[in-house]
Design an enzyme around this catalytic site. Structure first.
Site, mmCIF file in Angstrom:
data_model
loop_
_atom_site.group_PDB
_atom_site.id
_atom_site.type_symbol
_atom_site.label_atom_id
_atom_site.label_comp_id
_atom_site.label_asym_id
_atom_site.label_seq_id
_atom_site.Cartn_x
_atom_site.Cartn_y
_atom_site.Cartn_z
ATOM 1 N N GLY A 1 54.995 74.726 25.087
ATOM 2 C CA GLY A 1 53.919 75.659 25.388
ATOM 3 C C GLY A 1 53.875 75.955 26.876
ATOM 4 O O GLY A 1 54.352 75.163 27.692
ATOM 5 N N GLU B 1 47.191 73.912 26.097
ATOM 6 C CA GLU B 1 47.452 75.215 26.732
ATOM 7 C C GLU B 1 46.162 75.994 26.989
ATOM 8 O O GLU B 1 46.022 76.646 28.030
ATOM 9 C CB GLU B 1 48.416 76.055 25.878
ATOM 10 C CG GLU B 1 49.791 75.429 25.638
ATOM 11 C CD GLU B 1 50.488 74.959 26.901
ATOM 12 O OE1 GLU B 1 50.255 75.508 27.988
ATOM 13 O OE2 GLU B 1 51.278 74.000 26.797
ATOM 14 N N CYS C 1 53.625 68.004 30.784
ATOM 15 C CA CYS C 1 53.231 69.347 31.196
ATOM 16 C C CYS C 1 54.298 69.876 32.139
ATOM 17 O O CYS C 1 54.735 69.157 33.040
ATOM 18 C CB CYS C 1 51.878 69.281 31.905
ATOM 19 S SG CYS C 1 51.295 70.891 32.494
ATOM 20 N N LEU C 2 54.718 71.125 31.936
ATOM 21 C CA LEU C 2 55.772 71.685 32.790
ATOM 22 C C LEU C 2 55.322 71.777 34.242
ATOM 23 O O LEU C 2 56.152 71.836 35.144
ATOM 24 C CB LEU C 2 56.211 73.058 32.267
ATOM 25 C CG LEU C 2 56.865 73.046 30.873
ATOM 26 C CD1 LEU C 2 57.280 74.457 30.470
ATOM 27 C CD2 LEU C 2 58.052 72.107 30.807
ATOM 28 N N GLN D 1 50.514 78.877 34.771
ATOM 29 C CA GLN D 1 51.688 78.066 35.117
ATOM 30 C C GLN D 1 52.852 78.905 35.629
ATOM 31 O O GLN D 1 53.855 78.354 36.089
ATOM 32 C CB GLN D 1 52.153 77.253 33.899
ATOM 33 C CG GLN D 1 51.141 76.191 33.479
ATOM 34 C CD GLN D 1 51.661 75.382 32.305
ATOM 35 O OE1 GLN D 1 51.513 75.787 31.166
ATOM 36 N NE2 GLN D 1 52.309 74.261 32.585
ATOM 37 N N HIS E 1 44.462 75.033 30.109
ATOM 38 C CA HIS E 1 45.024 75.637 31.330
ATOM 39 C C HIS E 1 44.297 76.940 31.697
ATOM 40 O O HIS E 1 44.179 77.278 32.870
ATOM 41 C CB HIS E 1 46.504 75.968 31.144
ATOM 42 C CG HIS E 1 47.445 74.831 31.428
ATOM 43 N ND1 HIS E 1 47.526 74.212 32.656
ATOM 44 C CD2 HIS E 1 48.364 74.207 30.643
ATOM 45 C CE1 HIS E 1 48.455 73.261 32.619
ATOM 46 N NE2 HIS E 1 48.977 73.234 31.403
#
Ligand code: ZN
Length: 185
Positions: free
Chosen positions: A49, A143, A99-100, A54, A146
């Site tokens: 996701g 997500e 988390c990226l 991001q 975020h």
């Protein structure tokens, strides 16, 4: 010029990650291009996701694919525009989340196990997603957080958060990149 999609991903503590995102008023070519760019970045990083902040865009757009398991597997992308959690209930479950925007760490986060989400898709249709006790249930909540300036470490107790941030800094110092969940010693 060829750009590495991983360089497109914003890392904590970028201010955009702690801001409330703007709802999307009109699904135009910019929004479609943003979704396409985010899917490309997500697949490149082997993530399940990615939320618009991001990639530095403070808009309410999320892409998710919980079926993707790396190169060669089939893709089943969801694009969620202005997603809203309608219900979050069920027994709380603790999952190790990555988390990226926090390469190199996995942290234990407790969340409700059942969730119902409504969102528009790229065609402007209102869609409903329901998930229970699975990766999608976790991913939807992670997500959508975020979009409201909340990241996974905000769910931790203060002492755990301090430890997670120290681990994150160490991972960055060791060269962690988006998609790395643990850094080899
Ligand atoms: Zn995340």
């Amino acid at each position: 010029m060829k750009q590495n999609p991983l360089d497109d991903i914003v890392l904590s503590p970028a201010p955009v990650l702690s801001k409330e995102c703007e709802p999307i008023e009109k699904i135009d070519s910019d929004v479609k291009a943003l979704a396409k760019r985010m899917l490309k970045d997500m697949y490149a990083a082997d993530g399940c996701g990615l939320a618009a902040p991001q990639v530095g865009v403070s808009k309410q757009l999320v892409v998710i694919d919980v079926d993707w398991s790396g190169r060669g597997s089939s893709k089943n992308p969801y694009v969620l525009i202005n997603p809203k959690i309608i219900t979050a209930d069920g027994e709380e479950r603790e999952t190790g989340e990555g988390c990226l925007s926090f390469p190199g760490i996995t942290v234990p986060v407790k969340r409700p196990s059942h969730v119902v989400v409504q969102a528009k898709n790229l065609d402007g249709d209102l869609m409903q997603y329901e998930a229970s006790d699975n990766l999608l249930a976790v991913c939807l909540q992670h997500e959508i957080d975020h979009l409201h300036g909340v990241t996974m470490i905000d769910h931790l107790a203060p002492s755990e958060r301090v430890r997670a941030l120290a681990d994150y800094q160490a991972a960055l110092d060791a060269g962690a990149r988006p998609g790395d969940v643990e850094v080899e010693d």
